[in-house]
Design a protein around this motif. Structure first.
Motif, PDB file in Angstrom:
ATOM      1  N   GLN B  25       0.851  -1.197   0.000  1.00 11.99           N
ATOM      2  CA  GLN B  25       0.000   0.000   0.000  1.00 11.99           C
ATOM      3  C   GLN B  25       0.886   1.247   0.000  1.00 11.99           C
ATOM      4  O   GLN B  25       1.995   1.233   0.502  1.00 11.99           O
ATOM      5  CB  GLN B  25      -0.947   0.005   1.218  1.00 11.99           C
ATOM      6  CG  GLN B  25      -0.264  -0.207   2.552  1.00 11.99           C
ATOM      7  CD  GLN B  25      -0.032   1.030   3.361  1.00 11.99           C
ATOM      8  OE1 GLN B  25      -0.330   2.155   2.932  1.00 11.99           O
ATOM      9  NE2 GLN B  25       0.503   0.849   4.564  1.00 11.99           N
ATOM     10  N   ASP B  26       0.348   2.312  -0.618  1.00  7.13           N
ATOM     11  CA  ASP B  26       1.165   3.509  -0.813  1.00  7.13           C
ATOM     12  C   ASP B  26       0.693   4.708   0.002  1.00  7.13           C
ATOM     13  O   ASP B  26       1.064   5.844  -0.288  1.00  7.13           O
ATOM     14  CB  ASP B  26       1.222   3.857  -2.304  1.00  7.13           C
ATOM     15  CG  ASP B  26      -0.129   4.292  -2.868  1.00  7.13           C
ATOM     16  OD1 ASP B  26      -0.191   4.619  -4.064  1.00  7.13           O
ATOM     17  OD2 ASP B  26      -1.134   4.278  -2.116  1.00  7.13           O
ATOM     18  N   ASP B  28       0.903   5.000   3.480  1.00  4.03           N
ATOM     19  CA  ASP B  28       1.517   5.100   4.804  1.00  4.03           C
ATOM     20  C   ASP B  28       0.545   4.715   5.927  1.00  4.03           C
ATOM     21  O   ASP B  28       0.626   5.232   7.044  1.00  4.03           O
ATOM     22  CB  ASP B  28       2.057   6.523   5.032  1.00  4.03           C
ATOM     23  CG  ASP B  28       3.149   6.557   6.091  1.00  4.03           C
ATOM     24  OD1 ASP B  28       3.197   7.525   6.877  1.00  4.03           O
ATOM     25  OD2 ASP B  28       3.951   5.600   6.147  1.00  4.03           O
ATOM     26  N   GLU B  72       4.787  -0.637   4.444  1.00  8.19           N
ATOM     27  CA  GLU B  72       3.932  -0.655   3.270  1.00  8.19           C
ATOM     28  C   GLU B  72       3.632  -2.058   2.748  1.00  8.19           C
ATOM     29  O   GLU B  72       2.820  -2.207   1.851  1.00  8.19           O
ATOM     30  CB  GLU B  72       4.591   0.158   2.141  1.00  8.19           C
ATOM     31  CG  GLU B  72       5.866  -0.444   1.554  1.00  8.19           C
ATOM     32  CD  GLU B  72       7.125   0.004   2.287  1.00  8.19           C
ATOM     33  OE1 GLU B  72       7.015   0.495   3.431  1.00  8.19           O
ATOM     34  OE2 GLU B  72       8.217  -0.170   1.694  1.00  8.19           O
ATOM     35  N   ARG B  73       4.251  -3.075   3.316  1.00 10.83           N
ATOM     36  CA  ARG B  73       4.143  -4.418   2.752  1.00 10.83           C
ATOM     37  C   ARG B  73       3.655  -5.429   3.790  1.00 10.83           C
ATOM     38  O   ARG B  73       4.178  -5.499   4.902  1.00 10.83           O
ATOM     39  CB  ARG B  73       5.519  -4.842   2.219  1.00 10.83           C
ATOM     40  CG  ARG B  73       5.528  -6.110   1.405  1.00 10.83           C
ATOM     41  CD  ARG B  73       6.956  -6.402   0.907  1.00 10.83           C
ATOM     42  NE  ARG B  73       7.427  -5.367  -0.001  1.00 10.83           N
ATOM     43  CZ  ARG B  73       7.262  -5.384  -1.304  1.00 10.83           C
ATOM     44  NH1 ARG B  73       6.662  -6.412  -1.874  1.00 10.83           N
ATOM     45  NH2 ARG B  73       7.741  -4.408  -2.055  1.00 10.83           N
ATOM     46  N   SER B  93      -5.805  -1.942   3.554  1.00  3.88           N
ATOM     47  CA  SER B  93      -5.060  -1.095   4.489  1.00  3.88           C
ATOM     48  C   SER B  93      -5.987   0.018   4.966  1.00  3.88           C
ATOM     49  O   SER B  93      -6.964   0.359   4.307  1.00  3.88           O
ATOM     50  CB  SER B  93      -3.803  -0.513   3.841  1.00  3.88           C
ATOM     51  OG  SER B  93      -4.126   0.508   2.915  1.00  3.88           O
TER      52      SER B  93
END
Lengths: 113, 111
Positions: B25-26, B28, B72-73, B93
């Motif tokens: 996911q980008d 945060d 992020e992972r 997320s």
């Protein structure tokens, strides 16, 4: 044990009419309620939400109503459009459960022209 | 726009194989989740994580493990795949008590 229940597996509505999707829950600790829409082979997309301190939230054609005493919420879509045909999931979360969502089993909505 | 990506849309594995499903996911976000969706059962929570290296079991963790080495992972691991793990796997997320954003899903078939 299913804490969020959607008792209607499917619903068919004519285009232009109102669609009403219902959801019941059993856990009084739920703080936040959400509706997601899902097309086949895609992830769910967020539609609308409501905090437990409110009883109504509106966003365009979509309105969610919350009745805390009855532990019931509903999603109203007015007017319904063929593109609204999808599976709708009701979900609920609580602060004391790490914000994980509890989902209902979904209601498949078909809007016919 | 929030973007949640999953490593594969479709995956076919054999019984007994070790399977890795990756999610990135980008936005945060602190919290990440793995669900599986099966017909008539809705979405069920497998594992979630609210911080790097932290993990919590969901409703159906048996047969799965997870790894979160970077914020992020979030990876889902099937230690020894079985046919009853054939399903649609969805990563999400989110931040706090608000909406979660889902990836497109991985359709896993175990033969």
């Amino acid at each position: 044990d299913q804490q969020v229940k959607q008792n209607s597996p499917s619903l068919s509505v004519q285009e232009g009419r109102i669609s009403i999707l219902n959801c019941d829950y059993t856990n009084s600790m739920f703080d936040y309620f959400l509706w997601y829409k899902k097309y086949p082979a895609e992830g769910p997309t967020f539609l609308i939400s409501i905090s437990s301190i409110k009883d109504k939230n509106e966003d365009g054609r979509f309105t969610v109503f919350l009745n805390k005493s009855a532990k019931h919420l509903s999603l109203h879509i007015v007017p319904s459009q063929p593109g609204d045909s999808a599976v709708y999931f009701c979900a609920a979360s609580a602060r004391n459960s790490g914000y994980a969502l509890n989902f209902g089993k979904g209601t498949s909505l078909l809007v016919t022209p | 726009d929030v973007k949640v990506t999953q490593s594969s849309r479709y995956l076919v594995k054999r019984t007994g194989e070790k399977v890795f499903l990756e999610c990135v996911q980008d936005m945060d976000h602190e919290n990440m989740f793995w669900y599986r969706q099966d017909p008539g059962l809705g979405l069920r929570l497998i594992y979630f994580s609210y911080d790097v290296k932290m993990k919590e079991k969901g409703d159906i963790p048996e047969g799965y493990s997870v790894s979160r080495e970077k914020k992020e992972r979030f990876s889902l691991i099937l230690e020894s795949a079985s046919t009853n793990q054939t399903s649609m796997y969805l990563c999400a997320s989110g931040e706090g008590l608000y909406e979660q954003y889902f990836g497109p899903g991985t359709r896993l078939t175990v033969t």
